[in-house]
Design a protein around this motif. Structure first.
Motif, mmCIF file in Angstrom:
data_model
loop_
_atom_site.group_PDB
_atom_site.id
_atom_site.type_symbol
_atom_site.label_atom_id
_atom_site.label_comp_id
_atom_site.label_asym_id
_atom_site.label_seq_id
_atom_site.Cartn_x
_atom_site.Cartn_y
_atom_site.Cartn_z
ATOM 1 N N CYS A 59 -5.381 29.562 15.308
ATOM 2 C CA CYS A 59 -5.902 29.166 14.134
ATOM 3 C C CYS A 59 -4.928 29.438 12.839
ATOM 4 O O CYS A 59 -5.027 28.537 11.970
ATOM 5 C CB CYS A 59 -7.212 30.033 13.963
ATOM 6 S SG CYS A 59 -8.515 29.826 14.999
ATOM 7 N N ASP A 113 -17.817 29.124 14.267
ATOM 8 C CA ASP A 113 -16.947 29.704 15.423
ATOM 9 C C ASP A 113 -17.798 30.310 16.504
ATOM 10 O O ASP A 113 -17.515 30.276 17.679
ATOM 11 C CB ASP A 113 -16.197 30.910 14.866
ATOM 12 C CG ASP A 113 -17.194 31.923 13.901
ATOM 13 O OD1 ASP A 113 -17.907 31.272 13.284
ATOM 14 O OD2 ASP A 113 -16.779 33.154 13.993
ATOM 15 N N LYS A 115 -19.950 28.510 17.802
ATOM 16 C CA LYS A 115 -20.406 27.500 18.820
ATOM 17 C C LYS A 115 -18.943 27.310 19.682
ATOM 18 O O LYS A 115 -19.369 26.852 20.939
ATOM 19 C CB LYS A 115 -20.491 26.225 18.014
ATOM 20 C CG LYS A 115 -21.852 26.112 17.084
ATOM 21 C CD LYS A 115 -21.998 25.146 16.127
ATOM 22 C CE LYS A 115 -23.222 24.988 15.103
ATOM 23 N NZ LYS A 115 -23.344 23.870 14.417
ATOM 24 N N PHE A 116 -17.880 27.565 19.308
ATOM 25 C CA PHE A 116 -16.662 27.465 20.100
ATOM 26 C C PHE A 116 -16.880 28.560 21.281
ATOM 27 O O PHE A 116 -16.518 28.354 22.565
ATOM 28 C CB PHE A 116 -15.496 27.719 19.353
ATOM 29 C CG PHE A 116 -14.131 27.670 20.073
ATOM 30 C CD1 PHE A 116 -13.603 26.447 20.678
ATOM 31 C CD2 PHE A 116 -13.603 28.838 20.663
ATOM 32 C CE1 PHE A 116 -12.791 26.409 21.599
ATOM 33 C CE2 PHE A 116 -12.814 28.977 21.260
ATOM 34 C CZ PHE A 116 -12.097 27.683 21.951
ATOM 35 N N ILE A 119 -18.826 28.077 24.517
ATOM 36 C CA ILE A 119 -18.395 27.466 25.615
ATOM 37 C C ILE A 119 -17.821 28.181 26.574
ATOM 38 O O ILE A 119 -17.886 28.093 27.718
ATOM 39 C CB ILE A 119 -17.541 26.324 24.747
ATOM 40 C CG1 ILE A 119 -18.003 25.379 24.017
ATOM 41 C CG2 ILE A 119 -16.765 25.639 25.892
ATOM 42 C CD1 ILE A 119 -17.149 24.349 23.159
ATOM 43 N N GLN A 252 -7.603 29.062 27.617
ATOM 44 C CA GLN A 252 -9.024 28.925 27.602
ATOM 45 C C GLN A 252 -9.362 28.481 28.972
ATOM 46 O O GLN A 252 -10.633 28.873 29.421
ATOM 47 C CB GLN A 252 -9.346 27.434 26.629
ATOM 48 C CG GLN A 252 -10.521 26.798 26.820
ATOM 49 C CD GLN A 252 -11.451 27.766 25.858
ATOM 50 O OE1 GLN A 252 -11.033 28.789 25.300
ATOM 51 N NE2 GLN A 252 -13.007 27.149 25.738
#
Length: 451
Positions: A59, A113, A115-116, A119, A252
């Protein structure tokens, strides 16, 4: 012997050796503290911390407006005019601070953030409560942005001692505070404690060091410098955003496919694999200002080719030492035995970091010719490829497949950058060679007319 003497006579090499003697040792001291954190944190917590800190770093590279490229370029252009230089520093600092505050406010109010991270938590293997870590992740991102800005200000102004001093204090303040709190705290969330102690301390340190930058400023906001900075920096932001698929995408997919425990091992291997990159950065800190200031393209081309070979061989040697050293540290029990799996994929990650260093090395050429949009085009293709490779190889081979995918993508990008860099230098040399005979013919015709 003659070549060795020639290398030592190179000013960039001499400065690099001087910087390596202190900067790399200071930053390398962080690696001496790895066993301490491995024993103070569980493997699960070490994995979650590594994942979150890498997310904050990604970021910060997106939100810093590409100033790690724009600032050195504009500093060189304004260095001879003190008033222009002071105005440029004020303009860029004000713009960066306003932009970061606006983005943070937007994310905080809209919960984008969350929402990310939803996942990640959909995966069967990875589960953690993001709400607990959210405030400290904002702090971590801010401290990384402004410490990066400070570092490149020191590079641009060639204040090498300031970089060394900043890193020295950061080493003791941030790590010392985190270790002390982790040691004294029992049955607490070690991820939250380490994020809080490390990055609050770093942000405080940045505020103290920014006093020196503020003293160099002149409170005149110039829109011309905004336009120049954004012209250079925005393509870099786009590249950073796209490169997140490559440089953060591996973490990730490790979290999604392999879980927190494996992420702990992968985080340790990733940290060790950054040692060659740190060595390269020390060289690049002193090489970049000289590279941008060089006017003779033939000299630039010769130095670029010579240093590229030297950098690659040195980093290869450093990587070999890191791999062998890690094996013995595991054998001696310095690293806990439940991390022994890293020996299998650490060489792959070390190789990926060598290629990442070469990417940064040849990226300097795009800054020199102000062609920073070119890496964005390369990054789009490589990001799409990385997503496919991470997904396919990650499902098939787990962490080994993901590490291999990262290395393959970095190799392709490094090769592309090298070929494009050589092309731009040759094209620029060709233009100069073409214009010189034209000027000579024009001069001859004027002499004939006078006669």
């Amino acid at each position: 012997m003659h070549k060795l003497k020639e290398l030592l006579d190179n000013s960039a090499i001499r400065k690099c050796i001087s910087l390596l003697s202190t900067d790399v040792l200071v930053r390398g001291a962080n690696f001496l503290l790895i066993p301490v954190f491995l024993h103070l944190m569980t493997k699960n917590d070490f994995g979650v911390y590594g994942y979150l800190s890498n997310f904050a770093m990604s970021c910060s590279l997106i939100l810093n407006l590409g100033y790690h490229v724009a600032l050195p370029k504009l500093y060189v252009q304004t260095s001879e005019d003190k008033q222009s230089n002071s105005s440029m520093l004020f303009t860029l600092t004000t713009l960066l601070f306003s932009f970061v505050c606006s983005v943070f406010l937007l994310f905080y109010l809209t919960d984008l953030d969350f929402k990310f991270f939803n996942i990640v938590n959909k995966g069967e293997n990875a589960q953690f409560d993001y709400t607990t870590y959210r405030p400290y992740l904002f702090v971590a991102t801010a401290s990384m942005i402004f410490s990066n800005f400070l570092t490149y200000y020191f590079i641009s102004s060639k204040k090498i001692k300031n970089i060394q001093f900043f890193n020295l204090i950061r080493l003791f303040l941030c790590n010392g505070t985190a270790i002390l709190v982790l040691y004294l705290s029992k049955d607490t969330d070690t991820v939250m404690l380490r994020l809080c102690c490390t990055y609050l301390s770093e942000l405080l340190l940045c505020i103290l060091f920014f006093g020196g930058v503020i003293r160099q400023m002149r409170a005149v906001f110039c829109s011309n410098y905004v336009a120049k900075a954004l012209k250079i920096g925005l393509p870099i932001c786009s590249v950073a955003l796209i490169n997140t698929f490559i440089n953060f995408g591996d973490k990730q997919f490790v979290m999604m496919y392999c879980g927190n425990e494996t992420m702990g091992a992968y985080n340790l291997a990733t940290i060790l694999a950054t040692i060659p990159l740190i060595v390269f950065q020390s060289f690049n800190f002193v090489w970049l200002p000289d590279f941008l200031a060089e006017k003779d393209l033939a000299t630039l081309n010769r130095k670029t080719n010579r240093n590229a070979k030297l950098v690659f061989l040195v980093l290869l040697g450093v990587s070999l030492v890191v791999w062998i050293g890690t094996y013995f540290l595991l054998l001696l029990g310095v690293f806990p035995q439940n991390y022994k799996e890293i020996i299998s994929f650490l060489p792959i990650l070390l190789l990926s970091q060598i290629f990442a260093s070469m990417i940064l090395y040849y990226f300097n050429s795009f800054t020199y010719f102000e062609k920073t949009y070119i890496p964005m085009i390369v990054s789009i293709a490589s990001a799409a490829l990385s997503y496919v490779l991470y997904s396919v190889l990650g499902k098939a081979f787990g962490v080994m497949g993901i590490a291999t995918a990262l290395t393959a993508v970095n190799l392709l990008v490094a090769t592309s950058y090298m070929l494009l860099s050589k092309r731009y230098i040759k094209r620029a040399e060709g233009k100069i060679a073409y214009t010189m005979p034209c000027k000579e013919e024009e001069g001859d015709s004027q002499m004939i007319q006078k006669q």
